[in-house]
Design a protein around this motif. Structure first.
Motif, mmCIF file in Angstrom:
data_model
loop_
_atom_site.group_PDB
_atom_site.id
_atom_site.type_symbol
_atom_site.label_atom_id
_atom_site.label_comp_id
_atom_site.label_asym_id
_atom_site.label_seq_id
_atom_site.Cartn_x
_atom_site.Cartn_y
_atom_site.Cartn_z
ATOM 1 N N GLY A 258 0.781 -1.232 0.000
ATOM 2 C CA GLY A 258 0.000 0.000 0.000
ATOM 3 C C GLY A 258 0.809 1.276 0.000
ATOM 4 O O GLY A 258 0.252 2.359 0.173
ATOM 5 N N ARG A 259 2.113 1.182 -0.228
ATOM 6 C CA ARG A 259 2.976 2.359 -0.208
ATOM 7 C C ARG A 259 3.800 2.404 -1.488
ATOM 8 O O ARG A 259 4.299 1.384 -1.961
ATOM 9 C CB ARG A 259 3.906 2.304 1.007
ATOM 10 C CG ARG A 259 4.886 3.468 1.096
ATOM 11 C CD ARG A 259 5.792 3.347 2.304
ATOM 12 N NE ARG A 259 5.036 3.526 3.530
ATOM 13 C CZ ARG A 259 4.712 4.702 4.056
ATOM 14 N NH1 ARG A 259 5.072 5.822 3.438
ATOM 15 N NH2 ARG A 259 4.028 4.790 5.179
ATOM 16 N N VAL A 260 3.962 3.594 -2.060
ATOM 17 C CA VAL A 260 4.757 3.733 -3.259
ATOM 18 C C VAL A 260 6.221 3.421 -2.959
ATOM 19 O O VAL A 260 6.734 3.752 -1.881
ATOM 20 C CB VAL A 260 4.605 5.157 -3.851
ATOM 21 C CG1 VAL A 260 5.345 6.184 -3.018
ATOM 22 C CG2 VAL A 260 5.068 5.216 -5.297
ATOM 23 N N THR A 261 6.879 2.738 -3.892
ATOM 24 C CA THR A 261 8.293 2.392 -3.684
ATOM 25 C C THR A 261 9.199 2.966 -4.762
ATOM 26 O O THR A 261 10.415 2.887 -4.649
ATOM 27 C CB THR A 261 8.481 0.862 -3.633
ATOM 28 O OG1 THR A 261 8.005 0.299 -4.877
ATOM 29 C CG2 THR A 261 7.727 0.252 -2.462
ATOM 30 N N GLY A 262 8.630 3.494 -5.828
ATOM 31 C CA GLY A 262 9.461 4.086 -6.860
ATOM 32 C C GLY A 262 8.829 4.026 -8.233
ATOM 33 O O GLY A 262 7.619 3.825 -8.372
ATOM 34 N N VAL A 263 9.668 4.160 -9.254
ATOM 35 C CA VAL A 263 9.207 4.177 -10.634
ATOM 36 C C VAL A 263 10.111 3.269 -11.460
ATOM 37 O O VAL A 263 11.348 3.401 -11.419
ATOM 38 C CB VAL A 263 9.221 5.606 -11.214
ATOM 39 C CG1 VAL A 263 8.781 5.597 -12.674
ATOM 40 C CG2 VAL A 263 8.332 6.533 -10.392
ATOM 41 N N GLN A 264 9.483 2.378 -12.205
ATOM 42 C CA GLN A 264 10.223 1.494 -13.098
ATOM 43 C C GLN A 264 10.377 2.165 -14.459
ATOM 44 O O GLN A 264 9.406 2.654 -15.040
ATOM 45 C CB GLN A 264 9.497 0.162 -13.256
ATOM 46 C CG GLN A 264 10.269 -0.889 -14.028
ATOM 47 C CD GLN A 264 11.528 -1.329 -13.293
ATOM 48 O OE1 GLN A 264 11.480 -1.602 -12.092
ATOM 49 N NE2 GLN A 264 12.637 -1.385 -14.011
ATOM 50 N N THR A 265 11.608 2.181 -14.966
ATOM 51 C CA THR A 265 11.876 2.693 -16.298
ATOM 52 C C THR A 265 12.660 1.642 -17.073
ATOM 53 O O THR A 265 13.129 0.652 -16.500
ATOM 54 C CB THR A 265 12.695 4.000 -16.253
ATOM 55 O OG1 THR A 265 14.045 3.703 -15.906
ATOM 56 C CG2 THR A 265 12.113 4.982 -15.245
ATOM 57 N N ALA A 266 12.823 1.862 -18.358
ATOM 58 C CA ALA A 266 13.587 0.918 -19.173
ATOM 59 C C ALA A 266 15.034 0.827 -18.710
ATOM 60 O O ALA A 266 15.689 -0.209 -18.877
ATOM 61 C CB ALA A 266 13.532 1.340 -20.643
ATOM 62 N N ALA A 267 15.530 1.894 -18.114
ATOM 63 C CA ALA A 267 16.913 1.923 -17.653
ATOM 64 C C ALA A 267 17.079 1.392 -16.238
ATOM 65 O O ALA A 267 18.189 1.322 -15.719
ATOM 66 C CB ALA A 267 17.459 3.345 -17.727
ATOM 67 N N GLY A 268 15.977 1.014 -15.598
ATOM 68 C CA GLY A 268 16.052 0.488 -14.245
ATOM 69 C C GLY A 268 15.036 1.114 -13.319
ATOM 70 O O GLY A 268 14.227 1.961 -13.717
ATOM 71 N N HIS A 269 15.074 0.686 -12.067
ATOM 72 C CA HIS A 269 14.124 1.142 -11.064
ATOM 73 C C HIS A 269 14.688 2.334 -10.312
ATOM 74 O O HIS A 269 15.847 2.339 -9.909
ATOM 75 C CB HIS A 269 13.806 0.007 -10.075
ATOM 76 C CG HIS A 269 12.740 0.350 -9.083
ATOM 77 N ND1 HIS A 269 13.021 0.743 -7.790
ATOM 78 C CD2 HIS A 269 11.398 0.386 -9.204
ATOM 79 C CE1 HIS A 269 11.882 0.983 -7.149
ATOM 80 N NE2 HIS A 269 10.888 0.775 -7.983
ATOM 81 N N VAL A 270 13.847 3.384 -10.150
ATOM 82 C CA VAL A 270 14.225 4.565 -9.377
ATOM 83 C C VAL A 270 13.449 4.512 -8.064
ATOM 84 O O VAL A 270 12.227 4.677 -8.049
ATOM 85 C CB VAL A 270 13.912 5.873 -10.132
ATOM 86 C CG1 VAL A 270 14.418 7.075 -9.331
ATOM 87 C CG2 VAL A 270 14.515 5.857 -11.525
ATOM 88 N N ALA A 271 14.146 4.244 -6.972
ATOM 89 C CA ALA A 271 13.489 4.117 -5.675
ATOM 90 C C ALA A 271 12.991 5.466 -5.183
ATOM 91 O O ALA A 271 13.615 6.505 -5.427
ATOM 92 C CB ALA A 271 14.456 3.510 -4.666
ATOM 93 N N ALA A 272 11.858 5.439 -4.487
ATOM 94 C CA ALA A 272 11.281 6.691 -3.982
ATOM 95 C C ALA A 272 10.406 6.431 -2.772
ATOM 96 O O ALA A 272 9.783 5.373 -2.648
ATOM 97 C CB ALA A 272 10.467 7.380 -5.078
ATOM 98 N N ASP A 273 10.365 7.428 -1.908
ATOM 99 C CA ASP A 273 9.421 7.437 -0.793
ATOM 100 C C ASP A 273 8.139 8.166 -1.177
ATOM 101 O O ASP A 273 7.096 7.981 -0.542
ATOM 102 C CB ASP A 273 10.046 8.137 0.418
ATOM 103 C CG ASP A 273 11.387 7.540 0.812
ATOM 104 O OD1 ASP A 273 11.429 6.327 1.079
ATOM 105 O OD2 ASP A 273 12.384 8.290 0.819
ATOM 106 N N ALA A 274 8.251 9.019 -2.193
ATOM 107 C CA ALA A 274 7.094 9.786 -2.666
ATOM 108 C C ALA A 274 7.204 9.953 -4.171
ATOM 109 O O ALA A 274 8.298 10.143 -4.703
ATOM 110 C CB ALA A 274 7.033 11.153 -1.983
ATOM 111 N N VAL A 275 6.065 9.876 -4.855
ATOM 112 C CA VAL A 275 6.006 10.072 -6.304
ATOM 113 C C VAL A 275 4.904 11.072 -6.600
ATOM 114 O O VAL A 275 3.786 10.970 -6.073
ATOM 115 C CB VAL A 275 5.738 8.756 -7.055
ATOM 116 C CG1 VAL A 275 5.497 9.024 -8.548
ATOM 117 C CG2 VAL A 275 6.900 7.787 -6.883
ATOM 118 N N ILE A 276 5.229 12.054 -7.431
ATOM 119 C CA ILE A 276 4.242 12.999 -7.949
ATOM 120 C C ILE A 276 4.126 12.740 -9.443
ATOM 121 O O ILE A 276 5.105 12.875 -10.181
ATOM 122 C CB ILE A 276 4.661 14.456 -7.680
ATOM 123 C CG1 ILE A 276 4.620 14.741 -6.176
ATOM 124 C CG2 ILE A 276 3.753 15.426 -8.433
ATOM 125 C CD1 ILE A 276 5.157 16.114 -5.793
#
Length: 434
Positions: free
Chosen positions: A231-249
């Protein structure tokens, strides 16, 4: 402080990134395009750096003024007296002030008085909550009469909203009239603003500010999926890899949210899917000759399927030549959206020649046909209740695009306001539980 990923390097995303980075968050902006700016992005138009989609500033765009001051570029804002025209019954008429209304031959005296009262009330009222559940067609007809609506407003609505034309929010249209009507030196003189060098001046200053506060803007890096765990955001997946995050806008168009955030509850995904958008094509001309003395000219002719033209060089000096935008708004399902550039250019130039018969093809210096599939949300009556909250049920995830400006129209000021608001809410967003 939080690791923050912002999807989209339009003004909203960059404003959010700037304020988040300034607050001490670790910020990265992901932008699919190779250049920043979104709808305010520039391109080289045969030697002139200019926006793909025209922008202007009004006297009531206070969030823009505050951000320009914050970034140290307030001196780049300039004001210019501008005017409006109306092409109707084969003639170009002055429009947009009391004298022009009285001189316009297409309405009788009673119609002019009703229309003048309507315009005055639209400008003077500070709020109009009763309009939220009313259609613009009903509202304008009630105030001005059916004949006025049919002559002046129906062509604009039909050629911008197509099948949605009869069910557009009155509240949304009122705020557009109100904003423009308040941007005046006097009752008789409109005044609009522009940034020296264009919108890219603001875009570059925002990116400089983000990088000054150790943020990163990654261009040409589209987001594939927003990742979620428990239930919590962990990041953004891109073609170049995963970008970890505590918050995403996320500032991508709402029709893309369902694919980008598969972990959203189905009811939320459905709410985003039910927000309709239309596309926009801005046919652009660089000309040796001016089309008219006006910044904008509304078109009210039954055989011209174009709602108006914008002579941008009557606002921002671009070095002597004339820059004209001929905007086509329509659902992307409309067959005209798939027309080749050449066909659109031919139709648009025919329109310009109707307004100014002295134009010839020899006056054309350069052309461009930018297109955008998600150019404008369709805001029907009751639209405010249709918009999901910015903070989603997923902790740390905020989502907003231009429909969140409602009842205001798309514009830099609303992008700035919403971006700053989302940056300020980052701490609260990470505490949300589904």
């Amino acid at each position: 402080m939080s690791r923050v990923v912002i999807i989209g390097a339009g003004v909203m995303g960059l404003a959010a990134a700037y304020w988040a980075a300034k607050s001490g968050h670790q910020v990265e902006v992901l932008e699919a395009a190779p250049e920043p700016g979104g709808m305010a992005g520039h391109f080289d138009f045969d030697g002139i750096s200019i926006e793909r989609f025209y922008h202007f500033i009004c006297r009531t765009d206070y969030p823009t003024f505050e951000l320009l001051k914050e970034l140290g570029i307030a001196d780049k804002l300039h004001w210019r007296s501008t005017s409006m025209g109306l092409y109707s019954e084969g003639k170009l008429h002055a429009w947009g002030d009391p004298v022009a209304l009285l001189r316009y031959p297409g309405l009788n005296l009673l119609q002019k008085l009703r229309y003048g009262l309507f315009a005055l009330v639209c400008v003077r009222r500070k709020s109009w909550p009763a309009l939220e559940e009313e259609s613009a067609k009903e509202w304008i007809t009630d105030w001005c009469g059916r004949a006025v609506y049919e002559r002046l407003w129906k062509p604009l609505f039909d050629h911008k909203f197509y099948e949605y034309a009869d069910n557009i929010s009155a509240a949304w249209i009122w705020t557009r009239i109100h904003r423009i009507g308040r941007s005046r030196k006097s009752m008789f003189q409109e005044e609009l603003g522009y940034l020296e060098g264009g919108s890219i001046t603001l875009i570059d200053a925002l990116i400089d500010g983000i990088e000054k506060h150790r943020g990163v803007v990654s261009l040409g890096r589209p987001a594939d999926r927003i990742t979620v765990e428990d239930g919590r955001v962990t990041g953004v997946q891109t073609a170049a890899g995963h970008v970890a995050a505590d918050a995403v806008i996320c500032t991508t168009p709402t029709p893309l949210v369902g694919r980008l955030v598969p972990d959203l509850p189905e009811a939320w995904r459905q709410r985003f899917a039910e927000i309709h958008n239309i596309g926009v094509i801005c046919v652009m001309f660089r000309l040796r000759r001016s089309v008219s003395p006006h910044f904008w000219v509304n078109i009210s002719e039954p055989d011209i399927e174009i709602p108006g033209i914008i002579e941008f060089s009557n606002l921002r000096d671009v070095g002597g030549d004339t820059i004209v935008y001929v905007p086509y708004y329509m659902p992307v399902s409309n067959e005209k959206f798939s027309w080749p550039d050449e066909r659109l250019l031919a139709e648009a130039f025919d329109c310009l020649r109707r307004v100014n018969p002295a134009l010839t093809e020899a006056d054309i210096v350069a052309t461009k046909v930018p297109r955008l599939r998600y150019g404008q949300p369709i805001c029907e009556p009751g639209f405010a209740a249709k918009i999901p909250p910015v903070q989603t049920p997923i902790a740390g995830l905020q989502i907003a695009d231009t429909c969140y400006y409602y009842p205001e129209d798309r514009g830099v000021a609303e992008s700035v306001r919403l971006g700053q608001s989302m940056a300020a809410a980052i701490g609260e967003a990470t505490d949300v539980r589904e």
